[in-house]
Scaffold this motif. Sequence first.
Motif, PDB file in Angstrom:
ATOM      1  N   ASN A  41      -6.954  44.672   9.887  1.00  0.00           N
ATOM      2  CA  ASN A  41      -6.778  43.740   8.758  1.00  0.00           C
ATOM      3  C   ASN A  41      -5.483  42.945   8.888  1.00  0.00           C
ATOM      4  O   ASN A  41      -5.422  41.762   8.516  1.00  0.00           O
ATOM      5  N   GLU A  42      -4.439  43.563   9.432  1.00  0.00           N
ATOM      6  CA  GLU A  42      -3.184  42.834   9.630  1.00  0.00           C
ATOM      7  C   GLU A  42      -3.353  41.736  10.673  1.00  0.00           C
ATOM      8  O   GLU A  42      -2.817  40.624  10.518  1.00  0.00           O
ATOM      9  N   VAL A  43      -4.081  42.023  11.750  1.00  0.00           N
ATOM     10  CA  VAL A  43      -4.336  40.981  12.756  1.00  0.00           C
ATOM     11  C   VAL A  43      -5.139  39.840  12.138  1.00  0.00           C
ATOM     12  O   VAL A  43      -4.905  38.647  12.425  1.00  0.00           O
ATOM     13  N   LEU A  44      -6.096  40.151  11.267  1.00  0.00           N
ATOM     14  CA  LEU A  44      -6.881  39.109  10.597  1.00  0.00           C
ATOM     15  C   LEU A  44      -6.008  38.247   9.686  1.00  0.00           C
ATOM     16  O   LEU A  44      -6.171  37.015   9.620  1.00  0.00           O
ATOM     17  N   LEU A  45      -5.033  38.855   9.007  1.00  0.00           N
ATOM     18  CA  LEU A  45      -4.121  38.078   8.166  1.00  0.00           C
ATOM     19  C   LEU A  45      -3.248  37.159   9.002  1.00  0.00           C
ATOM     20  O   LEU A  45      -2.937  36.029   8.593  1.00  0.00           O
ATOM     21  N   VAL A  46      -2.819  37.613  10.180  1.00  0.00           N
ATOM     22  CA  VAL A  46      -2.041  36.741  11.068  1.00  0.00           C
ATOM     23  C   VAL A  46      -2.861  35.527  11.480  1.00  0.00           C
ATOM     24  O   VAL A  46      -2.358  34.389  11.515  1.00  0.00           O
ATOM     25  N   ALA A  47      -4.140  35.727  11.787  1.00  0.00           N
ATOM     26  CA  ALA A  47      -4.984  34.596  12.183  1.00  0.00           C
ATOM     27  C   ALA A  47      -5.160  33.601  11.042  1.00  0.00           C
ATOM     28  O   ALA A  47      -5.165  32.379  11.263  1.00  0.00           O
ATOM     29  N   LYS A  48      -5.285  34.079   9.817  1.00  0.00           N
ATOM     30  CA  LYS A  48      -5.516  33.179   8.689  1.00  0.00           C
ATOM     31  C   LYS A  48      -4.240  32.516   8.202  1.00  0.00           C
ATOM     32  O   LYS A  48      -4.220  31.306   7.933  1.00  0.00           O
ATOM     33  N   ASP A  49      -3.141  33.284   8.082  1.00  0.00           N
ATOM     34  CA  ASP A  49      -1.928  32.754   7.465  1.00  0.00           C
ATOM     35  C   ASP A  49      -1.042  32.026   8.461  1.00  0.00           C
ATOM     36  O   ASP A  49      -0.505  30.951   8.157  1.00  0.00           O
ATOM     37  N   VAL A  50      -0.858  32.587   9.656  1.00  0.00           N
ATOM     38  CA  VAL A  50       0.065  31.985  10.624  1.00  0.00           C
ATOM     39  C   VAL A  50      -0.599  30.842  11.374  1.00  0.00           C
ATOM     40  O   VAL A  50      -0.020  29.758  11.547  1.00  0.00           O
ATOM     41  N   PHE A  51      -1.848  31.048  11.827  1.00  0.00           N
ATOM     42  CA  PHE A  51      -2.512  30.038  12.648  1.00  0.00           C
ATOM     43  C   PHE A  51      -3.476  29.173  11.843  1.00  0.00           C
ATOM     44  O   PHE A  51      -4.133  28.300  12.420  1.00  0.00           O
ATOM     45  N   ALA A  52      -3.558  29.400  10.527  1.00  0.00           N
ATOM     46  CA  ALA A  52      -4.371  28.560   9.635  1.00  0.00           C
ATOM     47  C   ALA A  52      -5.806  28.450  10.125  1.00  0.00           C
ATOM     48  O   ALA A  52      -6.362  27.359  10.296  1.00  0.00           O
ATOM     49  N   LEU A  53      -6.410  29.597  10.391  1.00  0.00           N
ATOM     50  CA  LEU A  53      -7.802  29.633  10.837  1.00  0.00           C
ATOM     51  C   LEU A  53      -8.673  30.037   9.650  1.00  0.00           C
ATOM     52  O   LEU A  53      -8.797  31.223   9.333  1.00  0.00           O
ATOM     53  N   PRO A  54      -9.259  29.070   8.968  1.00  0.00           N
ATOM     54  CA  PRO A  54     -10.088  29.437   7.802  1.00  0.00           C
ATOM     55  C   PRO A  54     -11.358  30.169   8.210  1.00  0.00           C
ATOM     56  O   PRO A  54     -11.899  30.959   7.440  1.00  0.00           O
ATOM     57  N   GLN A  55     -11.879  29.878   9.399  1.00  0.00           N
ATOM     58  CA  GLN A  55     -13.108  30.522   9.848  1.00  0.00           C
ATOM     59  C   GLN A  55     -12.766  31.755  10.697  1.00  0.00           C
ATOM     60  O   GLN A  55     -13.001  31.808  11.901  1.00  0.00           O
ATOM     61  N   ALA A  56     -12.160  32.700  10.059  1.00  0.00           N
ATOM     62  CA  ALA A  56     -11.814  33.976  10.690  1.00  0.00           C
ATOM     63  C   ALA A  56     -12.321  35.087   9.795  1.00  0.00           C
ATOM     64  O   ALA A  56     -12.024  35.120   8.595  1.00  0.00           O
ATOM     65  N   SER A  57     -13.100  35.990  10.353  1.00  0.00           N
ATOM     66  CA  SER A  57     -13.684  37.080   9.569  1.00  0.00           C
ATOM     67  C   SER A  57     -13.797  38.316  10.440  1.00  0.00           C
ATOM     68  O   SER A  57     -13.792  38.233  11.681  1.00  0.00           O
ATOM     69  N   ARG A  58     -13.911  39.466   9.765  1.00  0.00           N
ATOM     70  CA  ARG A  58     -14.055  40.735  10.473  1.00  0.00           C
ATOM     71  C   ARG A  58     -15.524  41.102  10.580  1.00  0.00           C
ATOM     72  O   ARG A  58     -16.283  41.000   9.608  1.00  0.00           O
ATOM     73  N   LEU A  59     -15.925  41.544  11.772  1.00  0.00           N
ATOM     74  CA  LEU A  59     -17.302  41.950  11.974  1.00  0.00           C
ATOM     75  C   LEU A  59     -17.559  43.258  11.239  1.00  0.00           C
ATOM     76  O   LEU A  59     -16.770  44.207  11.342  1.00  0.00           O
ATOM     77  N   PRO A  60     -18.611  43.364  10.470  1.00  0.00           N
ATOM     78  CA  PRO A  60     -18.865  44.587   9.693  1.00  0.00           C
ATOM     79  C   PRO A  60     -19.169  45.778  10.602  1.00  0.00           C
ATOM     80  O   PRO A  60     -19.948  45.682  11.545  1.00  0.00           O
ATOM     81  N   GLY A  61     -18.489  46.878  10.297  1.00  0.00           N
ATOM     82  CA  GLY A  61     -18.730  48.119  11.026  1.00  0.00           C
ATOM     83  C   GLY A  61     -18.095  48.190  12.393  1.00  0.00           C
ATOM     84  O   GLY A  61     -18.337  49.145  13.135  1.00  0.00           O
TER      85      GLY A  61
END
Length: 648
Positions: free
Chosen positions: A290-310
């Motif tokens: 989840n922290e890596v996902l926040l870096v992708a969204k907040d630092v690199f401004a990637l709105p189309q970033a999501s975690r694969l379920p499971g």
Amino acid sequence: MRCAAGMALVWFAATLPAQTANPAAPAGQSPPAASQSQPTGKTTPAAASNPAPSEEAKQPHTRDRRRAAKLYLAASKLFVDRKFEEAMKDFEQAAALDPANADYRLAALVARGHAVTALIQDAAKDRLLGNEAAARAALEHARGLDPANPEISQHLEELADDAVRSQPQPLYEQGGSQLAGPLQLEPTPGLHSFHMHQNGEQIITQVLRAYGLTAMLDTSVHPLLTRFDVDDANFEEAAHALNLTTNTFFVPLDAHRVLVAADTSTNRSQYLRQSAETVYLSGMSDDEVNEVLLVAKDVFALPQASRLPGEHAIALRAPTRTLEAFNATLQSLLEGRSQVLLDVRLIQVAHMSTRDTGGQLPQGISAFNVYAEEQSILNANASLVQQIISSGLAAPNDPLAILGILMASGQVSSPLLSSGFALFGGGITQSALELGTANINLNLNTSDSRELDQFQLRLGDGEKGTLKLGEKYPIQTASYSSTPGGLSNIPGLTSAGNSGSLSSLLSSLTRAAPNIPMVEYQDLGLTLTVTPKALRSDDVYLDIEMKLDALAGTTVDGNPVLNHREYTGKVTIKAGEATVLAAELDKSQSQAISGTPGLSEIPGLNNVSDKNVQKNYATLVIVMTPHVVRGPQAAGHTAMMRVEKSGP
């Protein structure tokens, strides 16, 4: 002595009774099981477990037996001189000459075992010294002697593991295949100069045409009057200057055509090609993903970033340049911490020595009257004396003969006659002195032991690692009991009644419950804590804490007293070099002198007295060698990275 033993062995082999055996096996092979007949009718273990050979089996020739005995003697000398392989060959040759003698075959097996053990020990020494080629050669030689030995296979696997660990293995590799790369423009090479003051659309069209490219202008490009001056610029330099001057960006349509649009966030999200990528983060926890996902969204401004379920993976969709920047940043984060492999060797040396030498003079002298002692024995055994006289074994006037018969029969014993004595005087006053016993001690007992343990700790930069070696000792800290509360008033049970059988039930209910102890386990032995830090100078900083706990041998209120020793230190060494810690675990010395008072205290004469000297000491040596197995920042700083973000 060895020559005499050899002569006796040859003579014994020549005088052996008739034996039967299977035909001799060739040298270097185990001889077949043999059956041996003995005059006493007993059979050897080989004969008991194997069927008797046929009567037509040929017996070993006497000459072969003698030659086998000589080979056995020569091999025994080689075995004493630690020439195990040569001794094994002679033992096998002796067993081939005389297959009926099972001792030759067993001696060959023992020599082979010692030879294999010696080669394994040599290989271990070469491995510690870093000579892997010599260690492997020794193990291959040992495997040739004993192919089925599992210990040899284990040491060969350890050498293979060392070879694998010595090869660098990057943690993060960008080895993913791609279906197709992004479109690349193919401008004509060369340098051009531009000095224009006109409409922005015209400037863009003319500059791109100079490099062989066709511009497709979007309606968002405003035709404003612009000045553009550039001298001797290639395509990259001219395109960058043109984008800054006209506030536009380029999107390749093919190798020779580009789409030009105003540099706004709406146009970038609309025209820039998006690349899809799945980043797998195996080994990370849910919070770390989840922290890596926040870096992708907040630092690199990637709105189309999501975690694969499971799964421990995230799906990204962004321009290729942004994804490359994100991957490079993630790689530096994963490889940002160095890892240190700490090789720890514990060497414990113990020595125990007990020496008891010297002599002890008689501690007491007893004097007695011979006639009185004689009459006392005769009077105490009057009935036996009468039987001896009546049977004619001794005359009545021969008391010495009577005493001798009594002592020889075992019916009479005297503590004064159990040891020698000296006579003096004569007649009725003849007396004797019993000097007691004198002791001479010549006893030496010494033992040395060495114990080697090897451990490997793989620690991250700044990570604390703990190594415990010893045992857990239980110490009672408290106890409690579950005694039941007061019982109800039951007539006949808790009060007076007519039933006497209920008293046993009452006693079982009211008896005290057993105490249940509360135990705490205390670590005894060695506790070693090391915190390594890899420095940029290729050095390793070690923060070392060592604790030694042992029982003191005394107790307080039933609880044992512990001896506690602790060491704390810091050291900086080169990677691959070793640091040594030495601790004296135990050291004791005692001396006791026994002898005659006065003589044992005179210098020079006290060496003749009985002296019992005991010396015990134990030393622990710890050798630690750090190896940097992953150091992405071993020298210099990592390259700085800039992520460009255009505003609206």
